[in-house]
Design an enzyme around this catalytic site. Structure first.
Site, short mmCIF file in Angstrom:
data_model
loop_
_atom_site.label_atom_id
_atom_site.label_comp_id
_atom_site.label_asym_id
_atom_site.label_seq_id
_atom_site.Cartn_x
_atom_site.Cartn_y
_atom_site.Cartn_z
N TYR A 117 -2.22 -1.46 11.03
CA TYR A 117 -2.42 -1.94 9.66
C TYR A 117 -1.24 -1.53 8.77
O TYR A 117 -0.65 -2.34 8.07
CB TYR A 117 -3.74 -1.39 9.07
CG TYR A 117 -3.83 -1.61 7.57
CD1 TYR A 117 -4.11 -2.87 7.05
CD2 TYR A 117 -3.60 -0.56 6.68
CE1 TYR A 117 -4.17 -3.07 5.68
CE2 TYR A 117 -3.65 -0.75 5.31
CZ TYR A 117 -3.94 -2.00 4.81
OH TYR A 117 -3.97 -2.20 3.45
N SER B 80 0.83 -1.20 0.00
CA SER B 80 0.00 0.00 0.00
C SER B 80 0.87 1.25 0.00
O SER B 80 1.99 1.25 0.52
CB SER B 80 -0.85 -0.03 1.28
OG SER B 80 -1.43 1.22 1.49
N LYS C 7 1.95 -3.80 6.66
CA LYS C 7 2.40 -3.72 5.26
C LYS C 7 3.91 -3.52 5.20
O LYS C 7 4.61 -4.16 4.42
CB LYS C 7 1.67 -2.61 4.50
CG LYS C 7 0.19 -2.89 4.28
CD LYS C 7 -0.06 -4.16 3.47
CE LYS C 7 -1.52 -4.52 3.34
NZ LYS C 7 -1.77 -5.89 2.87
P1 NAD Z 1 -11.06 -7.33 1.11
O1 NAD Z 1 -11.31 -7.33 2.59
O2 NAD Z 1 -12.20 -7.07 0.21
O3 NAD Z 1 -10.37 -8.71 0.69
C1 NAD Z 1 -9.49 -9.41 1.53
C2 NAD Z 1 -9.99 -10.86 1.60
O4 NAD Z 1 -9.10 -11.59 2.44
C3 NAD Z 1 -11.38 -10.98 2.21
O5 NAD Z 1 -12.20 -11.73 1.31
C4 NAD Z 1 -11.17 -11.72 3.52
O6 NAD Z 1 -12.25 -12.59 3.81
C5 NAD Z 1 -9.87 -12.47 3.24
N1 NAD Z 1 -9.06 -12.79 4.42
C6 NAD Z 1 -8.66 -11.96 5.42
N2 NAD Z 1 -7.91 -12.65 6.31
C7 NAD Z 1 -7.82 -13.93 5.86
C8 NAD Z 1 -7.19 -15.10 6.34
N3 NAD Z 1 -6.51 -15.12 7.51
N4 NAD Z 1 -7.30 -16.25 5.63
C9 NAD Z 1 -7.99 -16.26 4.45
N5 NAD Z 1 -8.62 -15.19 3.96
C10 NAD Z 1 -8.54 -14.03 4.65
O7 NAD Z 1 -9.87 -6.28 0.85
P2 NAD Z 1 -9.32 -5.69 -0.53
O8 NAD Z 1 -9.70 -4.27 -0.58
O9 NAD Z 1 -9.65 -6.59 -1.65
O10 NAD Z 1 -7.77 -5.72 -0.22
C11 NAD Z 1 -6.93 -6.77 -0.69
C12 NAD Z 1 -5.52 -6.51 -0.24
O11 NAD Z 1 -5.09 -5.24 -0.73
C13 NAD Z 1 -5.32 -6.45 1.27
O12 NAD Z 1 -4.07 -7.05 1.58
C14 NAD Z 1 -5.30 -4.98 1.56
O13 NAD Z 1 -4.57 -4.69 2.74
C15 NAD Z 1 -4.60 -4.45 0.33
N6 NAD Z 1 -4.87 -3.04 0.05
C16 NAD Z 1 -6.17 -2.63 -0.10
C17 NAD Z 1 -6.45 -1.29 -0.34
C18 NAD Z 1 -7.87 -0.80 -0.48
O14 NAD Z 1 -8.11 0.40 -0.36
N7 NAD Z 1 -8.84 -1.65 -0.75
C19 NAD Z 1 -5.39 -0.36 -0.45
C20 NAD Z 1 -4.07 -0.82 -0.32
C21 NAD Z 1 -3.84 -2.17 -0.06
#
Ligand code: NAD
Ligand code: UDP
Length: 338
Positions: A150, A125, A154
């Site tokens: 959080y 991120s 990262k």
């Molecule tokens: P999201 O919550 O929609 O998807 C994450 C998925 O991971 C979920 O379906 C959740 O059920 C699953 N999950 C969480 N812990 C788990 C575990 N221990 N075992 C198995 N499954 C697990 O989030 P997203 O927005 O799709 O984000 C995806 C990735 O991108 C994450 O790592 C997040 O930190 C990163 N990210 C997201 C954003 C954003 O704004 N959406 C920005 C920067 C980075």
């Protein structure tokens, strides 16, 4: 080519699963459904005509993670999305965030090593940069002390991956996302925030849909042209395509270092007010909003220099802010129908 997508029923993971299948990869999704629903698999199948394999697995469970790899021999690479992602919740529940995000990464890498799977694409991120001194921010900008647990997960995860790459044949691409927004053009998949959204775009669409009374705009006294904070919003489908490009780079062994980091943004910053105006333009809905004090931990302005990703991944974000808001609104309307 079999690819394991962890967190693949989530927001970015589901869009990436679609793009991977459309590019000809065989997708296996593992998710514990803590922040998503199993019905997403049906919708990926509806969009692509192919049903990805799906396992409900908690990656913090080392035995379950091991069994997953044994059940699907021949996986050549992993894209690791699975994580908890709420900045504010992580301040309230730091241990849950360290336990989930760090332990799942450790289990995953350990099992990948056991199965001799050398390629990992990791969701990082732009929070790693904090408020950068120079804008647009490049990948060599220094990390800032993270404000939230959080953000710290990262930074620590990137460091863990780099350390492993240094002493093994492991190869990884660390993708630093700026602000993902929007939904698939079919409105079959999109962001599904549980409870009150933290992020701007789902808060806007939920307000317009009548689920929230008004949007709180956090701060109008920033040192920006209209006083509201600036971010680099990137369409989730553009982001998904970058994962296909990163994976291809690893599989074709075109990476120049064992751990490479890329900014994924458009290179253009928009203020909160500009996002609101774009939403009103594409939806025809007047948004109810109020200015409130700044949100703790928010940086004033950040946008990416995406030129490294543009060049090395042969990838470029194509969809503009209006398209992000239009698709997010179509998705919100679909949720209302459901
Ligand atoms: P999201 O919550 O929609 O998807 C994450 C998925 O991971 C979920 O379906 C959740 O059920 C699953 N999950 C969480 N812990 C788990 C575990 N221990 N075992 C198995 N499954 C697990 O989030 P997203 O927005 O799709 O984000 C995806 C990735 O991108 C994450 O790592 C997040 O930190 C990163 N990210 C997201 C954003 C954003 O704004 N959406 C920005 C920067 C980075
Ligand atoms: N924001 C806002 N109201 C909201 C949610 C967010 O004004 O209800 C602002 C927030 O202060 C930031 C921008 O919108 O300036 C993007 O916030 P978001 O939480 O979507 O992403 P972040 O950049 O914090 O990861």
């Amino acid at each position: 080519m079999k690819i394991l997508v962890t967190g693949g029923t989530g927001y970015i993971g589901s869009h990436t699963a679609v793009e991977l299948q459309e590019a000809g990869f065989e997708v296996i999704i593992a998710d514990n459904l803590s922040n998503s629903e199993a019905g997403v698999i049906d919708r990926i199948a509806e969009i692509t005509g192919t049903r990805p394999a799906f396992e409900v697995v908690d990656l913090t469970d080392v035995d379950a993670t091991g069994k997953l790899f044994l059940k699907y021999p021949g996986i050549i690479a992993v894209i690791h999305f699975a994580a908890l992602k709420s900045v504010s919740e992580s301040v309230e529940r730091p241990l849950a965030y360290y336990q989930n995000n760090i332990v799942s990464l450790l289990n995953l890498i350990r099992e990948m090593e056991c199965q001799h799977i050398p390629h990992l694409v990791f969701s990082s991120s732009c929070t790693v940069y904090g408020q950068p001194e120079k804008l647009p921010v490049t990948e060599d900008a220094p990390f800032r002390t993270p404000w939230s647990p959080y953000g710290n997960t990262k930074q620590v995860s990137e460091q863990i991956i780099r350390d492993v790459c240094r002493v093994s044949s492991f190869n990884s691409i660390l993708l630093r996302y700026f602000n993902p927004a929007g939904a698939h053009h079919t409105a079959l998949i999109g962001e599904l925030p549980l409870g009150v959204p933290n992020n701007l775009v789902p808060y806007i669409t939920q307000t317009a849909a009548g689920k929230r009374d008004y949007l709180r705009i956090f701060g109008n006294d920033y040192n920006t042209p209209d006083g509201t904070a600036i971010r680099d919003y990137i369409h989730v489908v553009d982001l998904a395509k970058a994962h296909v490009a990163a994976l291809t780079r690893l599989v074709e062994r075109k990476n120049t270092q064992q751990a490479e980091a890329f900014n994924l943004g458009t290179g253009k910053g928009y203020s909160v007010m500009e996002v609101v105006q774009s939403f009103e333009r594409v939806s025809g809905v007047r948004l109810n909003y109020r200015y409130v004090p700044r949100r703790p931990g928010d940086v004033e302005q950040v946008w990416a220099d995406p030129s490294l990703a543009n060049r090395e991944l042969a990838w470029k974000a194509e969809q503009d802010l209006d398209e992000m808001l239009r698709s997010a609104w179509n998705w919100e309307k679909r949720l209302m129908e459901r």
